[in-house]
Design a protein around this motif. Structure first.
Motif, PDB file in Angstrom:
ATOM      1  N   GLY A 184      -6.967  -8.999  -2.362  1.00  0.00           N
ATOM      2  CA  GLY A 184      -6.281  -7.949  -2.936  1.00  0.00           C
ATOM      3  C   GLY A 184      -6.585  -6.652  -1.918  1.00  0.00           C
ATOM      4  N   ILE A 185      -5.545  -5.816  -2.500  1.00  0.00           N
ATOM      5  CA  ILE A 185      -5.805  -4.511  -1.624  1.00  0.00           C
ATOM      6  C   ILE A 185      -5.083  -3.227  -2.753  1.00  0.00           C
ATOM      7  N   PHE A 186      -5.778  -1.913  -2.538  1.00  0.00           N
ATOM      8  CA  PHE A 186      -5.002  -1.376  -3.056  1.00  0.00           C
ATOM      9  C   PHE A 186      -4.826  -0.486  -1.979  1.00  0.00           C
ATOM     10  N   GLU A 187      -4.210   0.293  -1.936  1.00  0.00           N
ATOM     11  CA  GLU A 187      -3.278   0.638  -0.323  1.00  0.00           C
ATOM     12  C   GLU A 187      -1.996   1.414  -1.103  1.00  0.00           C
ATOM     13  N   ASN A 188      -1.984   2.425  -0.546  1.00  0.00           N
ATOM     14  CA  ASN A 188      -0.373   3.258  -0.770  1.00  0.00           C
ATOM     15  C   ASN A 188      -0.378   3.777  -1.928  1.00  0.00           C
ATOM     16  N   ASN A 189      -1.073   4.116  -3.102  1.00  0.00           N
ATOM     17  CA  ASN A 189      -1.359   4.224  -4.816  1.00  0.00           C
ATOM     18  C   ASN A 189      -0.277   2.623  -5.510  1.00  0.00           C
ATOM     19  N   ARG A 190      -0.915   1.281  -4.396  1.00  0.00           N
ATOM     20  CA  ARG A 190      -0.526   0.131  -5.284  1.00  0.00           C
ATOM     21  C   ARG A 190      -1.692  -0.494  -5.172  1.00  0.00           C
ATOM     22  N   VAL A 191      -1.299  -1.556  -6.117  1.00  0.00           N
ATOM     23  CA  VAL A 191      -2.245  -2.787  -6.295  1.00  0.00           C
ATOM     24  C   VAL A 191      -0.805  -3.973  -6.156  1.00  0.00           C
ATOM     25  N   THR A 192      -2.162  -4.894  -4.964  1.00  0.00           N
ATOM     26  CA  THR A 192      -1.565  -5.769  -4.944  1.00  0.00           C
ATOM     27  C   THR A 192      -2.713  -6.786  -4.313  1.00  0.00           C
ATOM     28  N   CYS A 193      -2.246  -7.815  -4.943  1.00  0.00           N
ATOM     29  CA  CYS A 193      -2.802  -8.926  -4.769  1.00  0.00           C
ATOM     30  C   CYS A 193      -2.358 -11.206  -4.514  1.00  0.00           C
ATOM     31  N   ARG A 194      -3.379 -11.620  -4.486  1.00  0.00           N
ATOM     32  CA  ARG A 194      -2.204 -13.089  -3.870  1.00  0.00           C
ATOM     33  C   ARG A 194      -4.049 -13.760  -4.854  1.00  0.00           C
ATOM     34  N   PHE A 195      -3.393 -14.751  -5.122  1.00  0.00           N
ATOM     35  CA  PHE A 195      -3.959 -16.177  -5.606  1.00  0.00           C
ATOM     36  C   PHE A 195      -3.299 -16.860  -5.881  1.00  0.00           C
ATOM     37  N   LYS A 196      -3.998 -17.873  -6.045  1.00  0.00           N
ATOM     38  CA  LYS A 196      -3.248 -19.419  -6.682  1.00  0.00           C
ATOM     39  C   LYS A 196      -4.555 -20.451  -7.902  1.00  0.00           C
ATOM     40  N   ARG A 197      -3.438 -21.146  -8.417  1.00  0.00           N
ATOM     41  CA  ARG A 197      -4.158 -21.491  -9.835  1.00  0.00           C
ATOM     42  C   ARG A 197      -3.125 -22.592  -9.694  1.00  0.00           C
TER      43      ARG A 197
END
Length: 282
Positions: A184-197
């Protein structure tokens, strides 16, 4: 003269016998080539090689050891977060966008994508917030009794994946977290993430089988010290229909600011007002 000849003869004999190291017998040469002396012990050349190898290994090891003899700590390599590709939406993955028409993963109020990878499902989420973004899997369109996956931005700048269960209007964090390959990353006032389940899970109240279709609940909001708080909007968006993980769609949901002219009542009022203005008053 006789004495001089005897000295020369004796010198030649000593040189041929190899005692002065000028020449050696074929037997000695074979022993050196095979690396062994007369008694089967390593010869001078092999001993020299072993000594050099030992010295080289100790020298190389010393370069990576501290004064106390412990290895220097090395930081693990950090891979940059790969941007979400919206060009794959509806083709190799399903996407849900909420916000302004034509928005993408970096401009939508909320963005979600999903795709199957073997026995897993990979999710990508992004929202215009500095706190958290989440998706819930529900059997109805109401919050309560829902399996929720959320990405939370903590005070250290990291984005971590959490597992929640909606108890009424309150999200309770569950210790058992099915997520893996998290990033995940916090950049440009956005929370973005990636994961598997995992696609299939043992039957449990707080986990759902993703091979079944569910209504998707979308939410995001602020966080305090890594803990989520109430979502940003009073009525978070919900998918109009159940989402199948086996069907890759590209669904757009206009945010509240862009829903005014989509309302049938508003459209009817606009048509009536336009007709009234064109016809004029009697």
């Amino acid at each position: 003269m006789v004495l001089l000849r005897s000295v020369v003869w004796l010198t030649v004999m000593l040189c041929q016998s190899g005692r002065w190291g000028v020449a050696s017998s074929p037997t000695d040469e074979g022993a050196l080539r095979t690396g062994h002396g007369d008694h089967g012990e390593p010869g001078h050349q092999e001993h020299h090689k072993d000594s050099y190898s030992t010295f080289a290994s100790e020298f190389l090891e010393s370069r990576y050891l501290s004064d106390d003899g412990y290895p220097f700590p090395t930081a693990p390599p950090v891979d940059p977060f790969a941007k979400i590709k919206v060009g794959d939406c509806g083709v190799t993955k399903g996407c849900i966008r909420y916000g302004k028409p034509g928005c993408d993963a970096e401009t939508c109020d909320y963005f979600l994508s999903y795709r199957r990878i073997g026995t897993d499902v990979e999710y990508e989420m992004s929202a215009d917030t500095d706190g958290w973004v989440a998706v819930g899997f529900s059997s109805d369109k109401k919050m309560g009794g829902d399996d929720v996956m959320g990405c939370v931005h903590d005070d250290n700048g990291r984005v971590r994946i959490h597992h929640f269960y909606n108890v009424g209007q309150w999200a309770k964090e569950i210790k058992r977290n099915p997520a893996r390959d998290e990033e995940g990353i916090f950049e440009n006032n956005r929370v973005t993430c990636r994961f598997k389940r995992p696609l299939y899970v043992p039957r449990e109240e707080t986990l759902v089988d993703l091979h079944l279709s569910w209504y998707y609940l979308f939410a995001w909001g602020p966080a305090i010290q890594g803990s989520i708080t109430r979502h940003d909007i009073d009525n978070p968006p919900v998918s109009d229909r159940m989402i199948s993980i086996y069907k890759y769609e590209d669904i757009f949901m206009p945010s509240t600011a862009y829903q005014t002219f989509n309302s049938p009542i508003c459209l009817l009022l606009i048509v009536a007002l336009t007709f009234y203005l064109l016809m004029g008053t009697p």
